[in-house]
Design a protein around this motif. Structure first.
Motif, PDB file in Angstrom:
ATOM      1  N   ARG A 432       0.856  -1.105   0.002  1.00 14.77           N
ATOM      2  CA  ARG A 432       0.103   0.085   0.024  1.00 14.77           C
ATOM      3  C   ARG A 432       0.951   1.111   0.028  1.00 14.77           C
ATOM      4  O   ARG A 432       2.046   1.120   0.514  1.00 14.77           O
ATOM      5  CB  ARG A 432      -0.857   0.120   1.286  1.00 14.77           C
ATOM      6  CG  ARG A 432      -1.746   1.313   1.384  1.00 14.77           C
ATOM      7  CD  ARG A 432      -2.598   1.175   2.690  1.00 14.77           C
ATOM      8  NE  ARG A 432      -3.799   0.545   2.032  1.00 14.77           N
ATOM      9  CZ  ARG A 432      -4.782   0.140   3.144  1.00 14.77           C
ATOM     10  NH1 ARG A 432      -4.838   0.735   4.176  1.00 14.77           N
ATOM     11  NH2 ARG A 432      -5.686  -0.846   2.515  1.00 14.77           N
ATOM     12  N   ASP A 434       0.812   5.698   0.151  1.00 13.21           N
ATOM     13  CA  ASP A 434      -0.090   6.897   0.037  1.00 13.21           C
ATOM     14  C   ASP A 434       0.917   8.132  -0.316  1.00 13.21           C
ATOM     15  O   ASP A 434       1.933   8.172  -0.189  1.00 13.21           O
ATOM     16  CB  ASP A 434      -0.262   7.353   1.530  1.00 13.21           C
ATOM     17  CG  ASP A 434      -1.348   6.826   2.253  1.00 13.21           C
ATOM     18  OD1 ASP A 434      -2.311   6.312   1.431  1.00 13.21           O
ATOM     19  OD2 ASP A 434      -1.282   6.598   3.381  1.00 13.21           O
ATOM     20  N   CYS A 436       0.976  11.922  -1.563  1.00 14.77           N
ATOM     21  CA  CYS A 436       0.693  13.297  -1.055  1.00 14.77           C
ATOM     22  C   CYS A 436       1.344  14.427  -1.947  1.00 14.77           C
ATOM     23  O   CYS A 436       2.431  14.571  -2.234  1.00 14.77           O
ATOM     24  CB  CYS A 436       0.876  13.719   0.284  1.00 14.77           C
ATOM     25  SG  CYS A 436      -0.400  12.526   1.392  1.00 14.77           S
ATOM     26  N   CYS A 461      -4.001  13.955  -1.307  1.00 12.50           N
ATOM     27  CA  CYS A 461      -3.166  12.772  -0.945  1.00 12.50           C
ATOM     28  C   CYS A 461      -4.249  11.561  -1.929  1.00 12.50           C
ATOM     29  O   CYS A 461      -5.330  11.537  -2.048  1.00 12.50           O
ATOM     30  CB  CYS A 461      -3.445  12.415   0.341  1.00 12.50           C
ATOM     31  SG  CYS A 461      -1.984  13.273   1.342  1.00 12.50           S
ATOM     32  N   ARG A 463      -4.198   7.258  -2.006  1.00  9.08           N
ATOM     33  CA  ARG A 463      -3.909   5.931  -1.429  1.00  9.08           C
ATOM     34  C   ARG A 463      -4.001   5.013  -2.437  1.00  9.08           C
ATOM     35  O   ARG A 463      -5.171   4.801  -3.253  1.00  9.08           O
ATOM     36  CB  ARG A 463      -4.720   5.540  -0.162  1.00  9.08           C
ATOM     37  CG  ARG A 463      -4.653   4.044   0.163  1.00  9.08           C
ATOM     38  CD  ARG A 463      -5.248   3.988   1.607  1.00  9.08           C
ATOM     39  NE  ARG A 463      -4.389   4.619   2.510  1.00  9.08           N
ATOM     40  CZ  ARG A 463      -4.448   4.259   3.854  1.00  9.08           C
ATOM     41  NH1 ARG A 463      -5.259   3.821   4.443  1.00  9.08           N
ATOM     42  NH2 ARG A 463      -3.524   5.228   4.690  1.00  9.08           N
TER      43      ARG A 463
END
Length: 523
Positions: A432, A434, A436, A461, A463
């Protein structure tokens, strides 16, 4: 003679007989064979009613027995107790035991509820297996009673002599003097007798006035006398007037004149204004008018010495107040690099005009210019750092007034678009990430995420759960200024790492990935 067994019961020998036998059976130790130790007292200063302990340092090992004696030698007649460690622990009290002494296996001695007559020399005898003795002196101190200072109150004229005497209780070891709680040291005009019991100030100055006390001490206590007050008569010296002149004040405002002089006792004051006399240190003039303008003088008189002094002449001028200025335009919004012009509309009788930004003075220079009378402020070209609240401030001899603030808003950006973490990023399936996005802009920018021609999400952001190799590629963040319509982009490249398949994202924690070729853990 008391007995306290700390282990199984001893043989029927008495402590005195056994100790004597042990002592007498041991010839003096040969050179180099003596047990080496020192005696330590705790606390160092023994107080009547308190406790004290004597300990051996270092604590010897293999001790057969030890005995304590209230004497300079190991006298059996003055034995306090014997403590046996072999064949079992036991304490046998001697003829000098008072019920307040306790021994221990480390040959220490503790005396409780000390009395003044416990003062003396104490000796310990230790068998190891030879007998070694050591002695220590004990002094039991009693707390000191309160001393007294005479005379209790002294009044002298400046440059006279002051002498104070401390009457101390018996057993005082040291005497110290305090002035207003601070230590007094001999030197200059201050002298002390050899025993510190007499303090002399010659000649006395006004700074010597105040509370004096003497403090007495011995090894275990300190006590302080009540204060004796020294009063020094002097003055008046220079006469001062508050507020200081010359004064330029607005009509209608109140004014209170205050006169002060350095003197003891307090002087008597009289104000003079033309033919008018006003008694007292304070003169409240009330609402001022032009008739109040002129010169004011205050006189201070010492009621005991009859000495008087006048203040310098205070000049008062009465003026009108300034109304509040206004800045136009009230609010300005410009694009970066445009020009901003503000004008200050000042009231009559204004003498000076100044500009402020966020409460701080604005000076001409660089991109900021002022008209010759300071009433017009121009910023050319305006930059984002010029945004904020501006005001103009007007002044004359008696008053200052400030306009309400006007706001300048500078529109700019977006620029400096960045993605964190920056690419390229190597991801394993099942990880995973993220991403931003940030950019500098006013108003704040709007963000949108795309991959190829596909729109992914709005917001700063994104994900990404990396579950399909097809998700690799370039991810772009677009920042848009909603007012100016300007836009700027940044991109991050995501590549597949050919490592083993990771568990689903929901089973692992999600640490922040390193910026370069990060092997991401499952989320």
């Amino acid at each position: 003679m008391g007995h306290r067994a700390l282990g199984p019961r001893r043989s029927p020998w008495s402590s005195a007989v056994l100790a004597a036998a042990l002592l007498l059976s041991c010839s003096p130790p040969a050179w180099g064979q003596a047990l080496l130790f020192a005696l330590r007292q705790d606390p160092q200063a023994a107080r009547a009613g308190g406790d004290v302990s004597f300990a051996l340092e270092p604590v010897p090992s293999g001790v057969v027995f030890c005995s304590w004696h209230r004497a300079p030698t190991a006298s059996l007649d003055l034995e306090i107790l014997s403590y046996f460690t072999q064949p079992e622990l036991a304490q046998e009290n001697g003829p000098a035991h008072t019920g307040r002494e306790t021994g221990a296996a480390d040959c220490s001695l503790r005396i409780s509820r000390l009395r003044l007559n416990d003062t003396g020399v104490y000796t310990v005898a230790v068998r190891h297996p030879r007998v070694t003795t050591a002695s220590i002196s004990l002094t039991v101190h009693a707390p000191l009673t309160q001393p007294a200072v005479t005379p209790h109150n002294v009044t002298v004229t400046e440059n006279d002599t002051v002498t104070l005497t401390c009457h101390s209780p018996p057993s005082t070891q040291t005497v110290a003097w305090l002035h207003a709680g601070a230590p007094v040291l001999a030197g200059g005009r201050l002298s002390l007798s050899p025993d510190n019991h007499t303090l002399t100030v010659r000649p006395a100055q006004r700074g010597d006035a105040g509370a004096y006390a003497c403090q007495v001490s011995n090894a275990i206590s300190t006590n302080r006398s009540d204060n004796a007050t020294v009063t020094v008569i002097y003055g008046p010296d220079a006469v001062t007037v508050t507020p200081q002149g010359p004064l330029d004040l607005p009509a209608g405002s109140p004014l209170t004149l205050t006169c002060a002089a350095t003197a003891l006792p307090d002087p008597r004051y009289t104000w003079f204004f033309g033919a008018t006399r006003h008694p007292g240190a304070t003169w409240i003039l009330g609402r001022l008018s032009p008739a109040h303008g002129g010169g004011y003088v205050c006189q201070a008189l010492n009621p005991l010495s009859g000495r008087g002094r006048n203040s310098s002449r205070l000049e008062l001028r009465v003026w009108e107040l300034l109304a509040q200025p206004v800045v136009t335009p009230h609010n300005v919004t410009v694009t970066e690099n445009d020009t901003v012009t503000l004008t200050c509309h000042s009231p009559p009788s204004t003498q000076t005009v100044a500009w402020l930004r966020a409460g701080a003075p604005v000076s001409a220079g660089g991109r900021l210019s002022l008209s010759p009378d300071n009433r017009t402020l121009t910023v050319r070209p305006a930059q984002r750092g010029d945004a904020g609240a501006y005001a103009c401030q007007v002044s004359n001899a008696v008053s200052t007034n400030r306009s309400d603030g006007v706001n300048i808003t500078v529109l700019y950006g977006p620029d400096g678009v960045t993605i964190a973490p920056p690419g390229p990023l190597w991801l394993r399936l099942g990880s995973r990430l993220d991403l931003c996005c940030a950019a500098a802009a006013a108003p704040p920018p709007r963000f949108a995420w795309t991959r190829g021609n596909a729109s992914l999400a709005a917001g700063s952001c994104l994900r990404l759960d990396f579950e399909d190799p097809g998700q690799a590629g370039e991810y772009r963040c677009r920042a848009t200024n909603p007012t100016l319509g300007r836009a700027a982009e940044a991109a991050a490249l995501l590549l597949q790492d050919e490592g083993p398949l990771l568990p689903p994202p929901s089973t692992q924690p999600n640490p922040a990935p390193p910026p370069v070729r990060a092997r991401l853990q499952t989320a």
